[in-house]
Design a protein around this motif. Structure first.
Motif, PDB file in Angstrom:
ATOM      1  N   GLY A 303       0.628  -1.256  -0.039  1.00 42.56           N
ATOM      2  CA  GLY A 303       0.092  -0.100  -0.094  1.00 42.56           C
ATOM      3  C   GLY A 303       1.048   0.853   0.019  1.00 42.56           C
ATOM      4  O   GLY A 303       0.201   2.434   0.257  1.00 42.56           O
ATOM      5  N   ARG A 304       1.924   1.613  -0.539  1.00 42.18           N
ATOM      6  CA  ARG A 304       2.761   1.868  -0.127  1.00 42.18           C
ATOM      7  C   ARG A 304       2.486   3.131  -1.119  1.00 42.18           C
ATOM      8  O   ARG A 304       2.421   2.749  -2.308  1.00 42.18           O
ATOM      9  N   VAL A 305       3.293   4.232  -1.147  1.00 47.81           N
ATOM     10  CA  VAL A 305       2.970   5.073  -2.519  1.00 47.81           C
ATOM     11  C   VAL A 305       4.645   5.772  -2.353  1.00 47.81           C
ATOM     12  O   VAL A 305       5.207   6.193  -1.996  1.00 47.81           O
ATOM     13  N   GLY A 306       5.880   5.518  -3.984  1.00 51.35           N
ATOM     14  CA  GLY A 306       6.519   6.242  -4.166  1.00 51.35           C
ATOM     15  C   GLY A 306       8.110   6.002  -3.445  1.00 51.35           C
ATOM     16  O   GLY A 306       8.347   6.679  -2.498  1.00 51.35           O
ATOM     17  N   CYS A 307       7.731   4.735  -2.421  1.00 44.68           N
ATOM     18  CA  CYS A 307       8.881   4.361  -1.596  1.00 44.68           C
ATOM     19  C   CYS A 307       9.472   2.576  -1.884  1.00 44.68           C
ATOM     20  O   CYS A 307       8.953   2.311  -2.875  1.00 44.68           O
ATOM     21  N   ARG A 308      10.571   2.495  -0.503  1.00 47.27           N
ATOM     22  CA  ARG A 308      11.053   1.566  -1.864  1.00 47.27           C
ATOM     23  C   ARG A 308      10.237   0.368  -1.045  1.00 47.27           C
ATOM     24  O   ARG A 308       9.647   0.435  -0.341  1.00 47.27           O
ATOM     25  N   VAL A 356      -2.412  21.555  -7.138  1.00 48.62           N
ATOM     26  CA  VAL A 356      -2.117  20.546  -6.229  1.00 48.62           C
ATOM     27  C   VAL A 356      -0.066  20.798  -5.747  1.00 48.62           C
ATOM     28  O   VAL A 356      -0.211  20.739  -7.794  1.00 48.62           O
ATOM     29  N   TYR A 357       0.433  20.737  -5.318  1.00 51.65           N
ATOM     30  CA  TYR A 357       1.838  20.982  -5.286  1.00 51.65           C
ATOM     31  C   TYR A 357       2.818  20.237  -4.598  1.00 51.65           C
ATOM     32  O   TYR A 357       2.487  19.241  -3.516  1.00 51.65           O
ATOM     33  N   MET A 358       4.105  18.916  -5.254  1.00 51.88           N
ATOM     34  CA  MET A 358       3.920  18.252  -5.085  1.00 51.88           C
ATOM     35  C   MET A 358       5.448  18.635  -5.114  1.00 51.88           C
ATOM     36  O   MET A 358       6.261  19.009  -5.622  1.00 51.88           O
ATOM     37  N   CYS A 359       6.768  18.214  -4.370  1.00 52.27           N
ATOM     38  CA  CYS A 359       8.058  17.949  -4.496  1.00 52.27           C
ATOM     39  C   CYS A 359       8.700  16.773  -3.524  1.00 52.27           C
ATOM     40  O   CYS A 359       8.365  16.423  -1.877  1.00 52.27           O
ATOM     41  N   GLY A 360       9.569  15.351  -4.135  1.00 56.98           N
ATOM     42  CA  GLY A 360      10.355  14.933  -3.310  1.00 56.98           C
ATOM     43  C   GLY A 360      10.375  13.986  -4.702  1.00 56.98           C
ATOM     44  O   GLY A 360      10.488  14.662  -5.691  1.00 56.98           O
ATOM     45  N   PRO A 361      11.257  12.678  -4.500  1.00 52.41           N
ATOM     46  CA  PRO A 361      11.383  11.287  -5.171  1.00 52.41           C
ATOM     47  C   PRO A 361      10.605  11.297  -6.732  1.00 52.41           C
ATOM     48  O   PRO A 361       9.688  10.921  -6.375  1.00 52.41           O
ATOM     49  N   LEU A 364       7.718   8.589  -6.140  1.00 51.18           N
ATOM     50  CA  LEU A 364       6.747   9.314  -5.358  1.00 51.18           C
ATOM     51  C   LEU A 364       6.028  10.386  -6.599  1.00 51.18           C
ATOM     52  O   LEU A 364       4.703  10.372  -6.308  1.00 51.18           O
ATOM     53  N   GLU A 365       6.868  11.235  -7.420  1.00 51.18           N
ATOM     54  CA  GLU A 365       6.140  12.180  -8.041  1.00 51.18           C
ATOM     55  C   GLU A 365       5.268  11.359  -9.406  1.00 51.18           C
ATOM     56  O   GLU A 365       3.979  11.255  -9.490  1.00 51.18           O
ATOM     57  N   ARG A 366       5.764   9.526  -9.527  1.00 50.55           N
ATOM     58  CA  ARG A 366       5.232   8.841 -10.731  1.00 50.55           C
ATOM     59  C   ARG A 366       4.108   8.487  -9.801  1.00 50.55           C
ATOM     60  O   ARG A 366       2.400   8.221 -11.192  1.00 50.55           O
ATOM     61  N   ALA A 367       3.862   8.220  -8.646  1.00 49.85           N
ATOM     62  CA  ALA A 367       2.729   7.264  -8.584  1.00 49.85           C
ATOM     63  C   ALA A 367       1.486   8.494  -8.025  1.00 49.85           C
ATOM     64  O   ALA A 367       0.427   8.209  -8.063  1.00 49.85           O
ATOM     65  N   VAL A 368       2.350   8.989  -7.854  1.00 52.77           N
ATOM     66  CA  VAL A 368       1.357  10.302  -7.312  1.00 52.77           C
ATOM     67  C   VAL A 368       0.549  10.955  -8.794  1.00 52.77           C
ATOM     68  O   VAL A 368      -1.049  10.859  -8.934  1.00 52.77           O
ATOM     69  N   PHE A 384       4.747  20.134  -9.662  1.00 52.82           N
ATOM     70  CA  PHE A 384       5.535  19.621  -9.389  1.00 52.82           C
ATOM     71  C   PHE A 384       7.083  20.365  -9.661  1.00 52.82           C
ATOM     72  O   PHE A 384       6.816  20.196 -10.556  1.00 52.82           O
ATOM     73  N   GLU A 385       7.796  19.669  -8.792  1.00 59.05           N
ATOM     74  CA  GLU A 385       9.251  20.737  -8.579  1.00 59.05           C
ATOM     75  C   GLU A 385      10.012  18.532  -8.892  1.00 59.05           C
ATOM     76  O   GLU A 385      10.361  18.090  -7.540  1.00 59.05           O
ATOM     77  N   ARG A 386      11.142  19.025 -10.213  1.00 57.69           N
ATOM     78  CA  ARG A 386      11.526  17.142 -10.127  1.00 57.69           C
ATOM     79  C   ARG A 386      12.646  18.096  -9.695  1.00 57.69           C
ATOM     80  O   ARG A 386      13.902  18.174 -10.299  1.00 57.69           O
ATOM     81  N   TRP A 387      13.292  18.244  -8.491  1.00 61.08           N
ATOM     82  CA  TRP A 387      14.585  18.312  -8.169  1.00 61.08           C
ATOM     83  C   TRP A 387      16.051  17.092  -7.956  1.00 61.08           C
ATOM     84  O   TRP A 387      16.564  17.228  -7.636  1.00 61.08           O
ATOM     85  N   TRP A 388      14.725  16.209  -8.619  1.00 65.02           N
ATOM     86  CA  TRP A 388      16.211  14.803  -8.691  1.00 65.02           C
ATOM     87  C   TRP A 388      16.675  14.655 -10.345  1.00 65.02           C
ATOM     88  O   TRP A 388      17.264  13.633 -10.387  1.00 65.02           O
ATOM     89  N   LYS A 389      15.869  15.810 -11.261  1.00 66.46           N
ATOM     90  CA  LYS A 389      16.341  15.081 -12.361  1.00 66.46           C
ATOM     91  C   LYS A 389      17.750  15.980 -12.442  1.00 66.46           C
ATOM     92  O   LYS A 389      18.381  16.495 -11.445  1.00 66.46           O
TER      93      LYS A 389
END
Length: 389
Positions: A303-308, A356-361, A364-368, A384-389
């Protein structure tokens, strides 16, 4: 050319094979024993990469994300480090003072003062650090009155990869006033939009008529969202000080879903508790903050979103803090699809009135994003902010 890997991927059987391929020791065809694992290589590498990347270390200027950043319209400024705050065991907040404007674009609409919008990033560079340029989300809010220029700003940075500026800032010997000069320039298309386009909610008694903002943060991705949150609070306070009556104020409900792996990595937690208590539903303000914090290291994989993924036995979570704050803590829980579905489907939320504003791995972004698509959410209201790019 050798394959660039972090220590965790290097220790993985696939990583070991890749290192030998890069050195010319083995053929590029993986051993049969690794075939199944090789199919997951791209996913594994992406997850390990996002765990180590915390700043806007983007060298590819062709990224379409920057097409509308209007960075060229913002002046280049000389800034100095004036404060260092140890936020968590691995993360620090650095505050800079704006000393001077160095150059201004010749474009007609170029800005002549150092200013930023809540959520934008700042690109830092220094001649003392081989002119490396790195982009960091600004975690402090801008001034409410645009007539006044910014005199300082803060960034919140995790010490997680070998970037010269990050390593310099996190150096244990670093101190304020050591003479190092930085150059700073603001940019980014990720910023808070005032909800003027939303349906008017003044003096309405229907909760569904209130404008709503959903913020989703993972780890240090809280930084730009904290800038937005403080700015929103500042707008409300400015309205109160100007004598605006609460009953005539535009109603705004802000929900923050904030997930971290370990509770020791929560950022701005004391401030979040203060804000949640001040702007709770019971307080009767036109601004209502609902802050929910998730600690995922106690959770099982389902049931997790955007986690290992994890099939290991997890330790028992500590008891929920028995303080009086209005922050809701969920130990052993993730930001799940059901949680997001309930927000839109079961809480009377008008999706046409919600941003909706989103910033994370990346995960997480893809799942949301996938969940919001299924809910037929208007994706032009998702930022959303793609700080991982």
């Amino acid at each position: 050319m050798p394959f660039a890997m972090g220590p965790r991927l290097r220790a993985h059987p696939i990583g070991h094979w890749l290192s030998q391929v890069g050195a010319g020791v083995l053929s590029r065809r993986p051993p049969a024993a690794l075939n199944a694992r090789a199919k997951l290589l791209s996913t594994t590498a992406a997850v390990l990469y996002t765990e180590n990347l915390t700043a806007h270390h983007n060298q590819d200027m062709e990224d379409p994300r920057y097409a509308s950043s209007q960075m060229e319209l913002n002046p280049l400024a000389a800034v100095s480090l004036i404060n260092i705050h140890n936020a968590t065991p691995s993360t620090k907040t650095f505050t800079f003072r704006v000393d001077a404007i160095l150059s201004i674009s010749k474009q007609a609409d170029a800005r002549r003062e150092f200013k930023f919008r809540p959520g934008q990033w700042v690109e830092l560079s220094s001649a003392a650090l081989t002119n490396t340029k790195t982009r960091f989300s600004i975690s402090s809010p801008p001034k409410q009155d645009p007539a006044y220029p910014q005199t300082q700003f803060s960034i919140t940075v995790k010490d997680a990869f070998k970037n010269p500026i990050v390593k310099y800032l996190h150096d244990a010997k670093r101190f304020v006033g050591d003479g190092t000069q930085f150059h700073a320039q603001v940019g980014g298309a990720f910023f808070y939009r005032n909800l003027e386009s939303c349906q008017s909610a003044a003096a309405s008694s229907d909760p569904a008529d209130a404008s709503k903002v959903l913020m989703i943060a993972g780890g240090v991705g809280i930084a730009p969202l904290m800038s937005m949150l403080e700015y929103i609070v500042g707008q409300h306070v400015a309205g109160v000080l100007a004598g605006q009556h609460p009953s005539s104020s535009k109603k705004l409900n802000v929900t923050l879903l904030y997930s971290v792996l370990d509770e020791r990595e929560f950022l701005f937690l004391d401030r979040l508790k203060e804000l949640a208590s001040t702007f709770s539903v019971e307080a009767g303000n036109p601004l209502v903050l609902d802050i929910q914090c998730f600690v995922t290291r106690y959770a099982i994989r389902e049931g997790r979103v955007g986690c290992r993924h994890s099939s290991e036995t997890v330790e028992q979570p500590p008891p929920t803090p028995a303080d009086s704050s209005a922050v809701k803590f969920f130990y052993g829980s993730y930001i799940t699809p059901r949680l997001l579905s309930d927000y839109f489907l079961n809480s009377g939320v008008n999706v046409d009135n919600t941003t909706v504003y989103m910033c994370g791995p990346e995960t997480l972004e893809r799942a949301v994003y996938a969940i919001l698509e299924k809910l037929e959410y208007p994706m032009d209201r998702l930022y959303f902010e793609r700080w991982w790019k």
